[in-house]
Design a protein around this motif. Structure first.
Motif, PDB file in Angstrom:
ATOM      1  N   ARG A 180      19.871  69.108  34.085  1.00 35.80           N
ATOM      2  CA  ARG A 180      19.616  67.715  33.722  1.00 35.80           C
ATOM      3  C   ARG A 180      18.372  67.150  34.396  1.00 35.80           C
ATOM      4  NH1 ARG A 180      23.834  64.670  31.537  1.00 35.80           N
ATOM      5  NH2 ARG A 180      25.663  65.910  31.058  1.00 35.80           N
ATOM      6  N   ASP A 181      17.693  67.995  35.187  1.00 38.22           N
ATOM      7  CA  ASP A 181      16.600  67.460  35.992  1.00 38.22           C
ATOM      8  C   ASP A 181      15.422  66.967  35.156  1.00 38.22           C
ATOM      9  OD1 ASP A 181      18.089  67.925  38.162  1.00 38.22           O
ATOM     10  OD2 ASP A 181      17.009  69.694  38.852  1.00 38.22           O
ATOM     11  N   TYR A 182      15.088  67.742  34.099  1.00 32.61           N
ATOM     12  CA  TYR A 182      13.969  67.311  33.262  1.00 32.61           C
ATOM     13  C   TYR A 182      14.248  65.942  32.656  1.00 32.61           C
ATOM     14  CZ  TYR A 182      11.591  71.800  33.453  1.00 32.61           C
ATOM     15  OH  TYR A 182      10.924  72.896  33.881  1.00 32.61           O
ATOM     16  N   GLU A 183      15.505  65.760  32.232  1.00 34.99           N
ATOM     17  CA  GLU A 183      15.845  64.476  31.645  1.00 34.99           C
ATOM     18  C   GLU A 183      15.790  63.363  32.676  1.00 34.99           C
ATOM     19  OE1 GLU A 183      19.300  64.987  28.715  1.00 34.99           O
ATOM     20  OE2 GLU A 183      19.103  66.890  29.759  1.00 34.99           O
ATOM     21  N   ALA A 184      16.260  63.678  33.896  1.00 36.08           N
ATOM     22  CA  ALA A 184      16.185  62.680  34.960  1.00 36.08           C
ATOM     23  C   ALA A 184      14.727  62.293  35.195  1.00 36.08           C
ATOM     24  CB  ALA A 184      16.804  63.233  36.234  1.00 36.08           C
ATOM     25  N   ALA A 185      13.839  63.314  35.232  1.00 34.73           N
ATOM     26  CA  ALA A 185      12.415  63.041  35.441  1.00 34.73           C
ATOM     27  C   ALA A 185      11.878  62.159  34.325  1.00 34.73           C
ATOM     28  CB  ALA A 185      11.633  64.354  35.504  1.00 34.73           C
ATOM     29  N   ALA A 186      12.277  62.444  33.084  1.00 37.68           N
ATOM     30  CA  ALA A 186      11.795  61.655  31.956  1.00 37.68           C
ATOM     31  C   ALA A 186      12.301  60.213  32.048  1.00 37.68           C
ATOM     32  CB  ALA A 186      12.239  62.293  30.648  1.00 37.68           C
ATOM     33  N   ARG A 187      13.580  60.062  32.433  1.00 35.20           N
ATOM     34  CA  ARG A 187      14.139  58.716  32.506  1.00 35.20           C
ATOM     35  C   ARG A 187      13.397  57.868  33.537  1.00 35.20           C
ATOM     36  NH1 ARG A 187      19.174  57.738  30.337  1.00 35.20           N
ATOM     37  NH2 ARG A 187      18.669  55.551  30.620  1.00 35.20           N
ATOM     38  N   VAL A 188      13.149  58.439  34.731  1.00 36.15           N
ATOM     39  CA  VAL A 188      12.468  57.617  35.734  1.00 36.15           C
ATOM     40  C   VAL A 188      11.019  57.361  35.338  1.00 36.15           C
ATOM     41  CG1 VAL A 188      13.934  58.295  37.649  1.00 36.15           C
ATOM     42  CG2 VAL A 188      11.860  59.572  37.208  1.00 36.15           C
ATOM     43  N   LEU A 189      10.471  58.205  34.461  1.00 37.04           N
ATOM     44  CA  LEU A 189       9.099  57.957  33.987  1.00 37.04           C
ATOM     45  C   LEU A 189       9.092  56.950  32.847  1.00 37.04           C
ATOM     46  CD1 LEU A 189       7.679  61.572  34.115  1.00 37.04           C
ATOM     47  CD2 LEU A 189       6.890  59.631  35.467  1.00 37.04           C
ATOM     48  N   GLY A 190      10.259  56.450  32.481  1.00 36.04           N
ATOM     49  CA  GLY A 190      10.281  55.349  31.519  1.00 36.04           C
ATOM     50  C   GLY A 190      10.781  55.707  30.138  1.00 36.04           C
ATOM     51  N   ALA A 191      11.343  56.894  29.949  1.00 32.13           N
ATOM     52  CA  ALA A 191      11.844  57.254  28.626  1.00 32.13           C
ATOM     53  C   ALA A 191      13.258  56.698  28.445  1.00 32.13           C
ATOM     54  CB  ALA A 191      11.862  58.768  28.475  1.00 32.13           C
ATOM     55  N   SER A 192      13.514  56.094  27.285  1.00 26.01           N
ATOM     56  CA  SER A 192      14.865  55.627  26.992  1.00 26.01           C
ATOM     57  C   SER A 192      15.718  56.846  26.654  1.00 26.01           C
ATOM     58  CB  SER A 192      14.843  54.664  25.819  1.00 26.01           C
ATOM     59  OG  SER A 192      14.445  55.356  24.653  1.00 26.01           O
ATOM     60  N   ARG A 193      17.043  56.633  26.479  1.00 23.48           N
ATOM     61  CA  ARG A 193      17.929  57.747  26.170  1.00 23.48           C
ATOM     62  C   ARG A 193      17.450  58.513  24.939  1.00 23.48           C
ATOM     63  NH1 ARG A 193      23.599  57.998  27.197  1.00 23.48           N
ATOM     64  NH2 ARG A 193      24.112  56.904  29.110  1.00 23.48           N
ATOM     65  N   TRP A 194      17.089  57.758  23.913  1.00 21.53           N
ATOM     66  CA  TRP A 194      16.656  58.399  22.674  1.00 21.53           C
ATOM     67  C   TRP A 194      15.339  59.137  22.871  1.00 21.53           C
ATOM     68  CZ3 TRP A 194      17.318  60.635  18.329  1.00 21.53           C
ATOM     69  CH2 TRP A 194      16.251  60.783  17.443  1.00 21.53           C
ATOM     70  N   GLN A 195      14.372  58.464  23.543  1.00 15.32           N
ATOM     71  CA  GLN A 195      13.074  59.124  23.794  1.00 15.32           C
ATOM     72  C   GLN A 195      13.266  60.395  24.610  1.00 15.32           C
ATOM     73  OE1 GLN A 195      11.108  55.726  25.595  1.00 15.32           O
ATOM     74  NE2 GLN A 195       9.574  55.725  23.966  1.00 15.32           N
ATOM     75  N   CYS A 196      14.197  60.310  25.546  1.00 12.66           N
ATOM     76  CA  CYS A 196      14.490  61.439  26.411  1.00 12.66           C
ATOM     77  C   CYS A 196      15.001  62.620  25.573  1.00 12.66           C
ATOM     78  CB  CYS A 196      15.541  60.990  27.408  1.00 12.66           C
ATOM     79  SG  CYS A 196      15.861  62.130  28.686  1.00 12.66           S
ATOM     80  N   PHE A 197      15.888  62.335  24.642  1.00  6.63           N
ATOM     81  CA  PHE A 197      16.399  63.390  23.763  1.00  6.63           C
ATOM     82  C   PHE A 197      15.286  63.917  22.862  1.00  6.63           C
ATOM     83  CE2 PHE A 197      18.073  64.377  19.501  1.00  6.63           C
ATOM     84  CZ  PHE A 197      18.808  65.508  19.831  1.00  6.63           C
ATOM     85  N   ARG A 198      14.537  62.990  22.276  1.00  4.09           N
ATOM     86  CA  ARG A 198      13.533  63.348  21.286  1.00  4.09           C
ATOM     87  C   ARG A 198      12.342  64.101  21.905  1.00  4.09           C
ATOM     88  NH1 ARG A 198      10.117  64.805  19.218  1.00  4.09           N
ATOM     89  NH2 ARG A 198       8.702  64.138  17.578  1.00  4.09           N
ATOM     90  N   HIS A 199      11.868  63.613  23.057  1.00  5.38           N
ATOM     91  CA  HIS A 199      10.629  64.169  23.629  1.00  5.38           C
ATOM     92  C   HIS A 199      10.879  65.223  24.698  1.00  5.38           C
ATOM     93  CE1 HIS A 199       7.943  61.427  21.554  1.00  5.38           C
ATOM     94  NE2 HIS A 199       8.791  60.459  21.831  1.00  5.38           N
ATOM     95  N   VAL A 200      12.089  65.297  25.246  1.00  3.43           N
ATOM     96  CA  VAL A 200      12.310  66.243  26.341  1.00  3.43           C
ATOM     97  C   VAL A 200      13.394  67.275  26.017  1.00  3.43           C
ATOM     98  CG1 VAL A 200      12.989  66.487  28.750  1.00  3.43           C
ATOM     99  CG2 VAL A 200      11.508  64.603  28.045  1.00  3.43           C
ATOM    100  N   LEU A 201      14.620  66.807  25.749  1.00  2.61           N
ATOM    101  CA  LEU A 201      15.700  67.770  25.574  1.00  2.61           C
ATOM    102  C   LEU A 201      15.503  68.600  24.307  1.00  2.61           C
ATOM    103  CD1 LEU A 201      18.277  68.882  26.718  1.00  2.61           C
ATOM    104  CD2 LEU A 201      19.558  67.206  25.412  1.00  2.61           C
ATOM    105  N   LEU A 202      15.176  67.936  23.203  1.00  2.00           N
ATOM    106  CA  LEU A 202      15.037  68.664  21.942  1.00  2.00           C
ATOM    107  C   LEU A 202      13.939  69.735  22.001  1.00  2.00           C
ATOM    108  CD1 LEU A 202      16.609  68.599  19.330  1.00  2.00           C
ATOM    109  CD2 LEU A 202      14.878  67.111  18.359  1.00  2.00           C
ATOM    110  N   PRO A 203      12.736  69.399  22.502  1.00  2.00           N
ATOM    111  CA  PRO A 203      11.722  70.461  22.620  1.00  2.00           C
ATOM    112  C   PRO A 203      12.171  71.611  23.532  1.00  2.00           C
ATOM    113  CG  PRO A 203      10.708  68.315  22.920  1.00  2.00           C
ATOM    114  CD  PRO A 203      12.182  68.079  22.854  1.00  2.00           C
ATOM    115  N   LEU A 204      12.905  71.276  24.599  1.00  2.00           N
ATOM    116  CA  LEU A 204      13.358  72.343  25.494  1.00  2.00           C
ATOM    117  C   LEU A 204      14.404  73.222  24.820  1.00  2.00           C
ATOM    118  CD1 LEU A 204      13.636  70.383  28.860  1.00  2.00           C
ATOM    119  CD2 LEU A 204      12.084  72.275  28.397  1.00  2.00           C
ATOM    120  N   LEU A 205      15.220  72.604  23.953  1.00  2.00           N
ATOM    121  CA  LEU A 205      16.269  73.360  23.272  1.00  2.00           C
ATOM    122  C   LEU A 205      15.729  74.121  22.072  1.00  2.00           C
ATOM    123  CD1 LEU A 205      19.294  70.892  23.044  1.00  2.00           C
ATOM    124  CD2 LEU A 205      19.174  72.994  24.351  1.00  2.00           C
ATOM    125  N   PHE A 206      14.542  73.717  21.620  1.00  2.00           N
ATOM    126  CA  PHE A 206      14.056  74.192  20.333  1.00  2.00           C
ATOM    127  C   PHE A 206      14.067  75.712  20.154  1.00  2.00           C
ATOM    128  CE2 PHE A 206      10.637  75.062  17.228  1.00  2.00           C
ATOM    129  CZ  PHE A 206      11.216  74.431  16.142  1.00  2.00           C
TER     130      PHE A 206
END
Lengths: 285, 293, 346
Positions: A180-206
């Motif tokens: 969950r660390d990448y998502e945590a990093a994205a959240r503190v950098l200002g990504a909302s839950r959806w942005q976090c999924f769209r820009h971080v988790l989804l590309p990592l899972l791709f």
């Protein structure tokens, strides 16, 4: 030098068998599809089989139907699997029970699932009976045809039923590796839950998702027993058509069956290389 | 049938997961619960009519539940005159033999792929991976003529051999994963302490890979157990396994017997899941090994 | 600019009986560079995550100025965290990584690329914009992670052991960089470390956390010279602990009646002083001077350690090797403990 021989020794039995059976089967299929069948007294190469099937409407309809079934079920199963994995990775009461139930049909053979779908969705099946109970229909034939139907809804339902846990578990395993660390990093950098999924988790899972989807697509494109049980007669799915041609009393149909086998194999090989290419371009870490 | 190769979670990873779960301690909203329940019900639903059919005597439209129950289907299944018990025996025997052969040949290959780096490794991995993805019908159609010619078509041995196409690569991939987490230096240590090669294998290597080997074998068994088209094509109707029987009864509309056979047919899988549920959700998976391409 | 204040913060992880953070209160002044120092698993990272919004406190409050931020989700807090593993998104280029936060705020592309250029210059990595993170060295990756956070100019920058995965030389270089960035940008920074040297080198103020409790919050010199209790003293490497009683500016113990500095605790029961502050041989001053026997002598490379004893009580002194060379084991030497080097612990 010593190690090299050791590796060769360890690998060769498996390689001989896999190459012999798998590559051998494919090569024999290719040769046969070109009309060369010395055991049947044919000793010339030609493209008649391919010419014949490419000229028949039945083949095109089968190909399109099969492609449509494989594509639709893969997309639906992937979307549902993403949703399921996102929920199942969270912690909640009863998670282990839900997790077990989620996996339960993973080990259930496709054929059993197909029969189950048949008993649920046929015009005298469970849902038709429910519809009758609630006075939506008055006789079985009024229930929409979901089995043996032109849209292959029963087949797609079966594949989705079977593949959601498969893709879901691959995604869960991937999520566990990613953490969950990448998502945590994205959240503190200002990504909302959806942005976090769209820009971080989804590309990592791709890459994992793509691999799973590719396996599922190749399987659903080449599976015989499910469309044979749940599908309509005309047009039938490509593997069914190939089997019918292969068992036809007219031996002239046999090269055509092999040619269809080659087309099925070709598509799955394209899938493998397409995936490899995409994965390499997408991420190299 | 494809299944996730089993996985060895080391303790550390499990602890880490537990920690993460605790940290992210959040519940689910009712909407999430609703969709989750809906999904799970959908996943279990198709199995229910099968179970009910197997104990129903008459269940006609539009009855929601059977009007009469009986164990007729089950007593037929277990009677001496039915084909079910012989088919069960044949299916078990073929799956068992395919698993043994796959293990004997697959463990060394898995060791080579898991422990060593060498030229052409990627190509070999691709060759081993391909049979798990390319549909069996394409391969079996081509093999049929040769099997016919050398007398393997329609024989148990022929079906067993053709089942190796999906089972052997599967076992190799699982064992490659197991050996990737294995430290071969323990073997050198055993040898330096005076163990012979055979002793080293028996006392050092085998215990280390045994959990992975067992789970891998169970899944390999299941891969063979679920084969339909390979058995149909190469067995030519003379080798009757459970799925072939199931298909016939299902298309003949004998719902009660179909239900009973289905229950027997899913049994090993469910048992396996109960045994190995913990290992299923781990890191290594079919897709993971695909990443190596 | 706003102060960040932590008030009575408690964190109890579900399923645990002992809280990871116990009633910590801390005021972090605007523009300061503060260290949260403590051994691993003492709760310092938990505090950081609660400020960032990645964990919810069990009780207590966190305020930016007058406003509690507890109800804000992480992305609205304006508290950006840099993690120990750089956590650069592997599928993005360096520039995309640095611009990530601004992109999430839907800033125009031109503005983002300009800001990214400035940031790259600031962390001395211009020309790397189109690389992927895996093409960079460990130090470069951590610099990108720093730039990715700094570009947002947050109210507070949180750093969780940012340099601990780097090797020693690189770590010094990064500390220099962080210090100069702090001076240039004047940003409030709070960083977690288990390395007291790093804490001392970087920060104006250090909060020492032991077992989830804030034990002392002061500048480095105070923590070294005037620790509040035995645990703090031991964490900062104090060696000599002599039991006794303090009364009216003096300390009665086995070493005699010693004069304490005026700032000392009035009710101390344990005397401590650093081995390097012990003066051997020169006795101009009669205050705090006595004779002791050299029990053993150990050469440690850049210093020589002497174990001295007086009246059954032993203590350590360290001297430059050349000065210690003529001193023999078993001989008696005169010892002086400068008043300012003494500290009485409760």
């Amino acid at each position: 030098m010593l190690e090299r021989w050791k590796i060769v020794l360890l690998l060769s039995p498996a390689l001989v068998i896999i190459a012999g059976l798998f590559l051998g089967g494919l090569i024999l299929g290719l040769i046969g599809s070109l009309g060369y069948m010395p055991l049947l007294g044919r000793e010339e190469f030609n493209l008649n089989a391919y010419r014949n099937i490419l000229a028949s409407e039945r083949f095109y309809l089968s190909f399109l139907l099969t492609f449509y079934i494989a594509f639709t079920s893969t997309v639906i199963a992937s979307l549902l699997a993403i949703g399921a994995a996102l929920i199942l990775r969270r912690s909640f009461i009863g998670r282990s029970v839900i997790n077990f139930l989620f996996q339960i049909n993973l080990t259930v053979p496709h054929l059993v699932g197909a029969v189950g779908i048949l008993y649920l969705f046929s015009q005298s099946g469970f849902f038709a009976r429910l519809a009758y109970e609630f006075e939506i229909i008055t006789k079985p034939s009024e229930f929409p045809a979901l089995i043996y139907d032109p849209l292959a809804i029963g087949i797609i339902l079966q594949y989705v039923w079977k593949e959601v846990p498969f893709i879901g578990l691959i995604l869960l395993a991937n999520m566990q590796t990613i953490g969950r660390d990448y998502e945590a990093a994205a959240r503190v950098l200002g990504a909302s839950r959806w942005q976090c999924f769209r820009h971080v988790l989804l590309p990592l899972l791709f890459p994992g998702l793509l691999a799973a989807a590719m396996i599922v697509f190749a399987f659903t494109f080449g599976a015989y027993e499910i469309p044979a049980l749940l599908g309509q007669n005309y047009p039938s799915a490509l593997p069914v058509l190939a089997y019918q041609a292969f068992t036809d009393v007219d031996l002239n149909a046999r090269p055509e069956a092999l040619a269809m086998g080659m087309i099925i194999a070709l598509l799955s090989v394209i899938m493998i290389f397409g995936y490899a290419h995409l994965a390499r371009r997408y991420v190299r870490s | 049938m494809r299944i996730l190769p089993a996985v060895m979670c080391d303790l550390e990873k499990e602890l880490e997961v537990k920690r993460q779960r605790i940290e992210s301690g959040e519940g689910l909203s009712w909407l999430t619960w609703f969709s989750l329940i809906l999904l799970i019900s959908w996943l279990i639903l198709p199995l229910i009519p099968l179970a009910v059919w197997s104990i129903s005597r008459s269940w006609f439209f539009p009855d929601i539940t059977p009007s009469a129950y009986s164990l007729r289907a089950w007593s037929y299944v277990f009677s001496n005159t039915s084909e079910v018990l012989p088919a069960l025996g044949v299916t078990t025997l073929i799956a068992f033999c395919a698993t043994i052969v796959s293990a004997v040949i697959g463990v060394p290959a898995g060791r080579a792929l898991g422990l060593y780096q060498f030229r052409g490794k990627a190509a070999i991995e691709l060759l081993i991976l391909a049979p798990t993805i390319v549909p069996g019908i394409a391969v079996a159609l081509g093999l049929h003529v040769v099997f016919l010619n050398i007398g393997l078509a329609g024989s148990y041995l022929g079906v067993l051999i053709v089942h190796l196409i999906p089972t052997l690569p599967y076992m190799v991939l699982v064992m490659a994963g197991v050996f990737a987490n294995y430290n071969p230096n323990t073997e050198a240590q055993a040898r330096s302490l005076g163990a012979s090669a055979i002793q080293t294998f028996y006392y050092v290597t085998l215990p280390a890979i045994l959990p992975g080997l067992l789970i891998g074998s169970l899944f390999t068994f299941l891969v063979s157990w679920s084969q339909y088209i390979l058995t149909l094509l190469i067995g030519g109707g003379r080798v009757v396994t459970l799925p072939l029987l199931l298909f016939n009864f299902a298309s003949a509309g004998r719902n009660d017997i179909t239900g009973a056979i289905s229950m027997i047919y899913i049994l090993p899988g469910v048992v396996l899941l109960l045994l190995g549920a913990r290992h299923l959700t781990g890191r290594n998976s079919a897709a993971e090994s695909l990443r190596q391409i | 600019m706003t102060n960040v204040s932590i008030e009575n913060l408690v964190k109890l992880y579900p399923g645990r009986s002992v809280p990871a953070v116990k009633d910590v209160s801390l005021l972090i002044e605007t523009g300061s560079l503060t260290a949260l120092l403590g051994p691993s698993a003492c709760g310092k990272s938990t505090i950081l995550k609660m400020i960032a919004g990645l964990l919810a406190p069990t009780s207590g409050d966190i305020r930016f100025g007058d406003h509690s931020i507890l109800r804000l989700p992480p992305e609205k807090r304006d508290a950006v965290m840099v993690f120990q593993d750089h956590l650069l998104f592997p599928y993005m280029t360096v520039a995309e990584n640095i611009g990530f936060g601004l992109k999430m705020r839907r800033r125009p592309k031109a503005e983002i690329s300009h800001a990214v250029g400035t940031m790259l210059e600031l962390v001395k990595l211009d020309g790397m914009a189109t690389r992927k993170p895996n093409q960079l060295s460990g130090g470069q990756q951590q610099r990108i992670a720093l730039a990715r956070a700094l570009i947002l100019r947050p109210k507070i920058l949180l750093l969780d052991e940012p340099f601990s995965s780097l090797d020693a030389n690189l770590r010094l270089e990064m500390q220099q960089l962080l210090k100069s960035l702090h001076q240039e940008m004047g940003m409030t920074m709070l960083f977690v470390t288990h390395d007291q040297e790093e804490a001392v080198a970087l920060s104006s103020k250090i909060a020492l956390i032991l077992d989830g409790t804030l034990r002392q919050y002061a500048d480095a010199a105070t923590l070294y010279g005037q620790p509040e209790d035995l645990d703090v003293a031991k964490f900062f490497g104090a060696k000599n602990f002599i039991p006794g009683i303090s009364s009216s500016g003096h300390f009665e113990c086995a070493l005699g009646r010693l004069t304490l500095p005026v700032t000392a605790n009035s009710n101390g029961s344990m005397l401590t002083f650093r081995p390097e502050n012990v003066v051997i041989g020169v006795t101009d001053s009669a205050e705090n001077s006595f004779h002791a026997t050299i029990e053993s002598k150990k050469f440690l490379g850049n210093q020589t350690q002497l174990r001295l004893s007086k009246g059954g009580t032993t203590f350590d002194a360290s001297l430059p090797p050349l000065i210690a060379a003529p001193l023999l084991e078993g001989s008696t030497v005169s010892v002086h403990l400068p008043r300012q080097s003494l500290w009485a612990l409760p």
